[in-house]
Scaffold this motif. Sequence first.
Motif, PDB file in Angstrom:
ATOM      1  N   ASP A  27      62.848   3.549  -6.685  1.00  0.00           N
ATOM      2  CA  ASP A  27      62.516   2.733  -7.518  1.00  0.00           C
ATOM      3  C   ASP A  27      61.610   0.977  -5.913  1.00  0.00           C
ATOM      4  N   THR A  28      61.887   1.920  -5.143  1.00  0.00           N
ATOM      5  CA  THR A  28      60.596   1.425  -4.072  1.00  0.00           C
ATOM      6  C   THR A  28      59.158   1.688  -4.133  1.00  0.00           C
ATOM      7  N   PHE A  29      59.171   3.142  -4.475  1.00  0.00           N
ATOM      8  CA  PHE A  29      58.440   3.727  -4.470  1.00  0.00           C
ATOM      9  C   PHE A  29      57.260   3.463  -5.444  1.00  0.00           C
ATOM     10  N   LEU A  30      57.859   3.163  -6.620  1.00  0.00           N
ATOM     11  CA  LEU A  30      57.416   2.773  -7.997  1.00  0.00           C
ATOM     12  C   LEU A  30      56.945   1.260  -7.438  1.00  0.00           C
ATOM     13  N   ALA A  31      58.133   0.050  -7.135  1.00  0.00           N
ATOM     14  CA  ALA A  31      57.187  -1.566  -7.405  1.00  0.00           C
ATOM     15  C   ALA A  31      55.568  -1.395  -5.892  1.00  0.00           C
ATOM     16  N   ASP A  32      56.638  -0.506  -5.100  1.00  0.00           N
ATOM     17  CA  ASP A  32      55.674  -0.721  -3.940  1.00  0.00           C
ATOM     18  C   ASP A  32      54.275   0.182  -4.461  1.00  0.00           C
ATOM     19  N   SER A  33      53.946   0.988  -5.508  1.00  0.00           N
ATOM     20  CA  SER A  33      52.725   1.380  -6.071  1.00  0.00           C
ATOM     21  C   SER A  33      51.849   0.666  -6.620  1.00  0.00           C
ATOM     22  N   ALA A  34      53.101  -0.409  -6.813  1.00  0.00           N
ATOM     23  CA  ALA A  34      51.990  -2.059  -8.094  1.00  0.00           C
ATOM     24  C   ALA A  34      51.248  -2.372  -7.168  1.00  0.00           C
ATOM     25  N   GLU A  35      52.147  -2.726  -5.973  1.00  0.00           N
ATOM     26  CA  GLU A  35      51.709  -4.095  -5.335  1.00  0.00           C
ATOM     27  C   GLU A  35      50.578  -2.581  -4.424  1.00  0.00           C
ATOM     28  N   ARG A  36      50.168  -1.901  -4.068  1.00  0.00           N
ATOM     29  CA  ARG A  36      49.246  -0.959  -3.914  1.00  0.00           C
ATOM     30  C   ARG A  36      47.771  -0.912  -4.538  1.00  0.00           C
ATOM     31  N   LEU A  37      48.523  -0.935  -5.486  1.00  0.00           N
ATOM     32  CA  LEU A  37      47.368  -0.898  -6.913  1.00  0.00           C
ATOM     33  C   LEU A  37      46.937  -2.642  -6.459  1.00  0.00           C
ATOM     34  N   ARG A  38      47.236  -3.735  -6.687  1.00  0.00           N
ATOM     35  CA  ARG A  38      46.570  -4.532  -6.876  1.00  0.00           C
ATOM     36  C   ARG A  38      45.869  -4.924  -5.379  1.00  0.00           C
ATOM     37  N   GLN A  39      46.572  -3.727  -4.564  1.00  0.00           N
ATOM     38  CA  GLN A  39      45.470  -5.007  -3.421  1.00  0.00           C
ATOM     39  C   GLN A  39      44.450  -3.245  -3.666  1.00  0.00           C
ATOM     40  N   ILE A  40      44.238  -2.039  -4.299  1.00  0.00           N
ATOM     41  CA  ILE A  40      43.673  -1.602  -4.843  1.00  0.00           C
ATOM     42  C   ILE A  40      42.359  -2.231  -4.676  1.00  0.00           C
ATOM     43  N   ARG A  41      42.711  -3.042  -6.337  1.00  0.00           N
ATOM     44  CA  ARG A  41      41.523  -3.851  -7.327  1.00  0.00           C
ATOM     45  C   ARG A  41      41.390  -4.621  -5.994  1.00  0.00           C
ATOM     46  N   GLN A  42      42.295  -5.617  -5.424  1.00  0.00           N
ATOM     47  CA  GLN A  42      41.048  -6.758  -5.110  1.00  0.00           C
ATOM     48  C   GLN A  42      40.264  -6.386  -3.818  1.00  0.00           C
ATOM     49  N   ALA A  43      40.034  -4.809  -2.876  1.00  0.00           N
ATOM     50  CA  ALA A  43      39.483  -4.514  -2.191  1.00  0.00           C
ATOM     51  C   ALA A  43      38.756  -4.593  -2.500  1.00  0.00           C
ATOM     52  N   ASN A  44      38.212  -3.782  -3.557  1.00  0.00           N
ATOM     53  CA  ASN A  44      37.441  -3.582  -5.097  1.00  0.00           C
ATOM     54  C   ASN A  44      36.777  -4.492  -5.524  1.00  0.00           C
ATOM     55  N   ALA A  46      36.478  -7.381  -4.194  1.00  0.00           N
ATOM     56  CA  ALA A  46      35.805  -8.639  -2.794  1.00  0.00           C
ATOM     57  C   ALA A  46      35.047  -7.671  -2.377  1.00  0.00           C
ATOM     58  N   SER A  47      34.317  -6.077  -2.747  1.00  0.00           N
ATOM     59  CA  SER A  47      33.396  -5.035  -2.335  1.00  0.00           C
ATOM     60  C   SER A  47      34.131  -4.612  -0.789  1.00  0.00           C
ATOM     61  N   ASP A  48      35.355  -4.556  -0.312  1.00  0.00           N
ATOM     62  CA  ASP A  48      35.585  -5.269   1.096  1.00  0.00           C
ATOM     63  C   ASP A  48      36.008  -2.922   1.667  1.00  0.00           C
ATOM     64  N   SER A  49      35.250  -2.945   2.243  1.00  0.00           N
ATOM     65  CA  SER A  49      35.388  -1.616   2.036  1.00  0.00           C
ATOM     66  C   SER A  49      36.438  -0.832   2.543  1.00  0.00           C
ATOM     67  N   GLN A  50      37.075  -2.046   3.850  1.00  0.00           N
ATOM     68  CA  GLN A  50      37.834  -1.896   5.123  1.00  0.00           C
ATOM     69  C   GLN A  50      38.997  -2.045   4.545  1.00  0.00           C
ATOM     70  N   ALA A  51      38.951  -2.399   3.710  1.00  0.00           N
ATOM     71  CA  ALA A  51      40.262  -3.400   3.226  1.00  0.00           C
ATOM     72  C   ALA A  51      40.781  -2.012   1.752  1.00  0.00           C
ATOM     73  N   LEU A  52      39.711  -1.641   1.910  1.00  0.00           N
ATOM     74  CA  LEU A  52      39.928  -0.654  -0.072  1.00  0.00           C
ATOM     75  C   LEU A  52      40.187   0.600   0.841  1.00  0.00           C
ATOM     76  N   ARG A  53      39.727   0.813   2.407  1.00  0.00           N
ATOM     77  CA  ARG A  53      40.445   1.843   2.396  1.00  0.00           C
ATOM     78  C   ARG A  53      41.221   2.124   3.341  1.00  0.00           C
ATOM     79  N   LEU A  54      41.997   1.276   3.290  1.00  0.00           N
ATOM     80  CA  LEU A  54      43.103   1.088   4.151  1.00  0.00           C
ATOM     81  C   LEU A  54      44.448   1.028   3.166  1.00  0.00           C
ATOM     82  N   ALA A  55      43.948   0.490   2.353  1.00  0.00           N
ATOM     83  CA  ALA A  55      45.157   0.458   0.631  1.00  0.00           C
ATOM     84  C   ALA A  55      45.437   1.789   0.259  1.00  0.00           C
ATOM     85  N   ALA A  56      43.871   2.484   0.130  1.00  0.00           N
ATOM     86  CA  ALA A  56      43.591   3.957  -1.070  1.00  0.00           C
ATOM     87  C   ALA A  56      44.722   4.813   0.197  1.00  0.00           C
ATOM     88  N   HIS A  57      44.150   4.903   1.384  1.00  0.00           N
ATOM     89  CA  HIS A  57      44.851   5.945   2.524  1.00  0.00           C
ATOM     90  C   HIS A  57      46.956   5.508   2.530  1.00  0.00           C
TER      91      HIS A  57
END
Length: 117
Positions: A27-44, A46-57
Motif C-alpha cells: 500500500d505504501t509503495f503504491l501511494a508513494d509511487s503516485a507522488e513520485r510520478l507527480r514530482q517527475i511530471r512537475q520537474a519535467n 518546469a524543465s528542472d533537470s536537477q529535480a527530475l534527476r532526483l525524482a527519477a533516482h
Amino acid sequence: MSDIHLDHSVLSALRDVMEDEFPVLLDTFLADSAERLRQIRQANAASDSQALRLAAHSFKGSCSNMGALELAGLCKQLEDMARRDQLSDAPGVILLIEQEFLTVRGLLQEARRGLPH
C-alpha cells in the motif's frame, strides 16, 4: 508475462521478511509511487533537470526494492537524461514510466488481494 514486470522472488523475499506488514508495504509503495510520478511530471514541466534527476533516482530505488525492474530501468534512463540535461526525449520516457507503472500497479494490487488489511 508478469515476470517481465515484477521479480516475484523479490516479492516473495519481502513477504517473508515483512510478514504481517507486507500488505502495508504494498500500500505504501503504491501511494508513494503516485507522488513520485507527480514530482517527475512537475520537474519535467518546469524543465528542472536537477529535480527530475532526483525524482527519477528516488523512484528508481523504490521500484528496484519492490522488484519492479523494468520500471526501475526506465527511471534510470530518465535519471541519466536529466543528469546530462538532455530533456528533449524525457516526455516519451515519462510516458513509458507511467504505462509500466500501471502494469506494475495492477500486478501488485492482484498480489495484495486476499491479504489482511
